[in-house]
Design a protein around this motif. Structure first.
Motif, mmCIF file in Angstrom:
data_model
loop_
_atom_site.group_PDB
_atom_site.id
_atom_site.type_symbol
_atom_site.label_atom_id
_atom_site.label_comp_id
_atom_site.label_asym_id
_atom_site.label_seq_id
_atom_site.Cartn_x
_atom_site.Cartn_y
_atom_site.Cartn_z
ATOM 1 N N TYR A 19 42.549 72.235 43.914
ATOM 2 C CA TYR A 19 42.774 72.652 42.530
ATOM 3 C C TYR A 19 41.422 72.690 41.821
ATOM 4 O O TYR A 19 40.411 72.229 42.379
ATOM 5 N N GLY A 20 41.402 73.263 40.617
ATOM 6 C CA GLY A 20 40.154 73.541 39.923
ATOM 7 C C GLY A 20 39.125 72.429 39.937
ATOM 8 O O GLY A 20 38.024 72.595 40.473
ATOM 9 N N TYR A 21 39.516 71.268 39.388
ATOM 10 C CA TYR A 21 38.500 70.237 39.276
ATOM 11 C C TYR A 21 38.108 69.652 40.628
ATOM 12 O O TYR A 21 36.967 69.213 40.824
ATOM 13 N N ASP A 22 39.059 69.705 41.559
ATOM 14 C CA ASP A 22 38.785 69.251 42.917
ATOM 15 C C ASP A 22 37.682 70.119 43.544
ATOM 16 O O ASP A 22 36.756 69.616 44.209
ATOM 17 N N ARG B 143 34.373 69.204 42.014
ATOM 18 C CA ARG B 143 33.881 67.949 42.580
ATOM 19 C C ARG B 143 33.268 68.159 43.964
ATOM 20 O O ARG B 143 32.201 67.629 44.271
ATOM 21 N N ASP C 123 31.945 73.400 34.932
ATOM 22 C CA ASP C 123 33.402 73.479 35.068
ATOM 23 C C ASP C 123 33.905 74.904 34.834
ATOM 24 O O ASP C 123 34.658 75.456 35.631
ATOM 25 N N TYR D 8 36.118 77.335 37.316
ATOM 26 C CA TYR D 8 37.474 77.764 36.959
ATOM 27 C C TYR D 8 37.535 79.289 36.810
ATOM 28 O O TYR D 8 38.463 79.933 37.267
#
Lengths: 224, 111
Positions: B25-28, B31, B43, B47
Motif C-alpha cells: 500500500y502507499g505508505y508501505d 517506506r 510521500d 502516492y
C-alpha cells in the motif's frame, strides 16, 4: 475521526484547486482516490506530516514530470470556478424545466428561442435610439442598424462566427453574454413602454397634425 | 547529496520494482523506497506515481480492510507493468553504465 475526514475532504479540494490549470483527465489521474491515500498516510504517520495542500500539489505535479504551476494558476482557478457555477446554473435551469409537467416546455422554449434573439436585438436597437435622440426614428439608417443588430443577435444565438469557440475559451465572453441577456430582459419592459408611447404619439400627431404633446406639456417636463 | 532531481526520472521504475517484489500500500511503498536508500523520496510523489501507474494499467489495486484505521489500498504489478519495468530497467542499466564509464574515464576514480 469524523473531523479528520472533513479536513481531508477540504485538503483534497485544495489540492485539486491548485492543479486546476491541468487538463481534466490529468488532474483526475493525479488526484483520484487521493482522500483514501491521505487517510492512510495520516493513519500511519499522523496529520502533521501533511504539508500545505499547494505544496502537496506541487510535489504531485513534479513527480509526474509536469511543469510547475505558473502564477496564472490562481487566475485559472477563478475562471474555472466561474465557469463551473455558470454551468451549474444552466444545468439547474434545465432540470427545473424538465421537472415541469405538460410534455416538455423545454421543446417549446427551444422552438421560440429565435423569437428572443430577434427581441433582444430590437431591445438593443431601442436602447441605442434612446441614447441618440428623444424620439424613436424609423428611417433608412436606423432600419439598417436594426438589421445589423438582428443578424448579430441571431448569429450569437446560433453560436456562429466562432462564438462557440470563444465562449468555451473565454470566461469573460461567457459572462458578457449572460450580462447582455440579463440586460436585455431588464430593458425589455422599458423598450415596449417606449414603443407604445411612440405609437400613441405618432397617432396623436397624425390626428392633430402637429406634435401636440410637446405643446401641451409644461416646459420643465420636456427638458431632457 | 540532493538526489531529488535524479529521483524524478526513475521514480516510476523504482516504484514498479518495489511493487514487483511484493504488493504494497502507499505508505508501505514509501517506506521500502526509503529503506532501499532513496531517503529523499516524498510521500506525495510516491502516492501520485502509484495512481499514475494504476491509471496507465501498469498496476492493479485492491482494498484490504484494516481493523484499526482506514482501509489499505494495496497495489500489485500487472503484465503491462512488468513489461514496463523490464523496458525502463534496461534503459536505466544502459544509462547508468554509460554515465559510469564517463566518470571512470574523466576522474579515473568515480565512486
Amino acid at each position: 475521526m469524523n473531523e479528520t475526514t472533513i479536513d481531508l475532504d477540504r485538503y483534497v479540494d485544495e489540492v485539486r484547486k491548485a492543479l486546476a490549470d491541468l487538463p481534466d483527465d490529468v488532474r483526475e489521474e493525479l488526484t483520484e482516490d487521493l482522500g483514501v491515500d491521505l487517510a492512510e498516510l495520516v493513519d500511519e504517520r499522523g496529520a502533521d506530516v501533511l504539508p500545505a495542500p499547494e505544496v502537496y500539489a506541487a510535489e504531485l505535479r513534479s513527480a509526474a514530470g509536469l511543469a510547475p504551476g505558473s502564477g496564472r494558476v490562481r487566475e485559472r482557478v477563478f475562471a474555472r470556478a466561474v465557469t463551473d457555477s455558470v454551468d451549474a446554473a444552466h444545468a439547474h435551469w434545465d432540470r427545473l424545466l424538465d421537472a415541469l409537467p405538460a410534455g416538455g416546455p423545454r421543446g417549446f422554449l427551444t422552438a421560440v428561442q429565435p423569437v428572443w434573439w430577434v427581441a433582444r436585438a430590437w431591445v438593443a436597437w431601442m436602447v441605442a435610439q434612446d441614447l441618440r435622440q428623444p424620439s424613436v426614428e424609423l428611417n433608412g439608417p436606423w432600419i439598417a442598424v436594426l438589421v445589423v443588430f438582428v443578424v448579430a443577435s441571431v448569429q450569437l444565438g446560433r453560436r456562429s462566427w466562432g462564438v462557440d469557440r470563444l465562449l468555451t475559451a473565454s470566461v469573460a465572453a461567457r459572462l458578457l453574454l449572460v450580462a447582455l441577456n440579463i440586460g436585455a430582459v431588464a430593458a425589455l419592459p422599458g423598450a415596449v413602454d417606449r414603443a407604445v408611447w411612440q405609437i400613441a404619439e405618432d397617432r396623436g400627431a397624425s390626428i392633430w397634425g402637429e406634435p401636440w404633446y410637446e405643446l401641451a406639456a409644461p416646459p420643465d417636463a420636456t427638458a431632457p | 547529496m540532493d538526489s531529488t532531481q535524479l529521483l524524478k526520472g526513475v521514480l516510476d521504475l523504482a516504484v514498479l520494482a518495489v511493487v514487483d517484489a511484493e504488493d504494497g500500500y502507499g505508505y508501505d511503498v514509501v517506506r521500502r523506497l526509503r529503506a532501499a536508500g532513496l531517503d529523499d523520496v516524498g510521500d506525495a510523489s510516491v502516492y501520485g506515481t502509484l495512481r499514475r501507474l494504476y491509471a496507465a494499467g501498469s498496476l492493479t489495486s485492491y482494498v484490504v480492510p484494516s481493523e484499526s484505521g482506514p482501509h489499505r489500498k494495496y497495489y500489485g504489478i500487472t503484465p503491462v507493468g512488468r513489461a514496463e519495468l523490464k523496458r525502463q530497467g534496461d534503459d536505466w542499466q544502459l544509462f547508468s553504465e554509460a554515465v559510469g564509464r564517463l566518470l571512470d574515464t574523466t576522474t579515473g576514480s568515480a565512486r
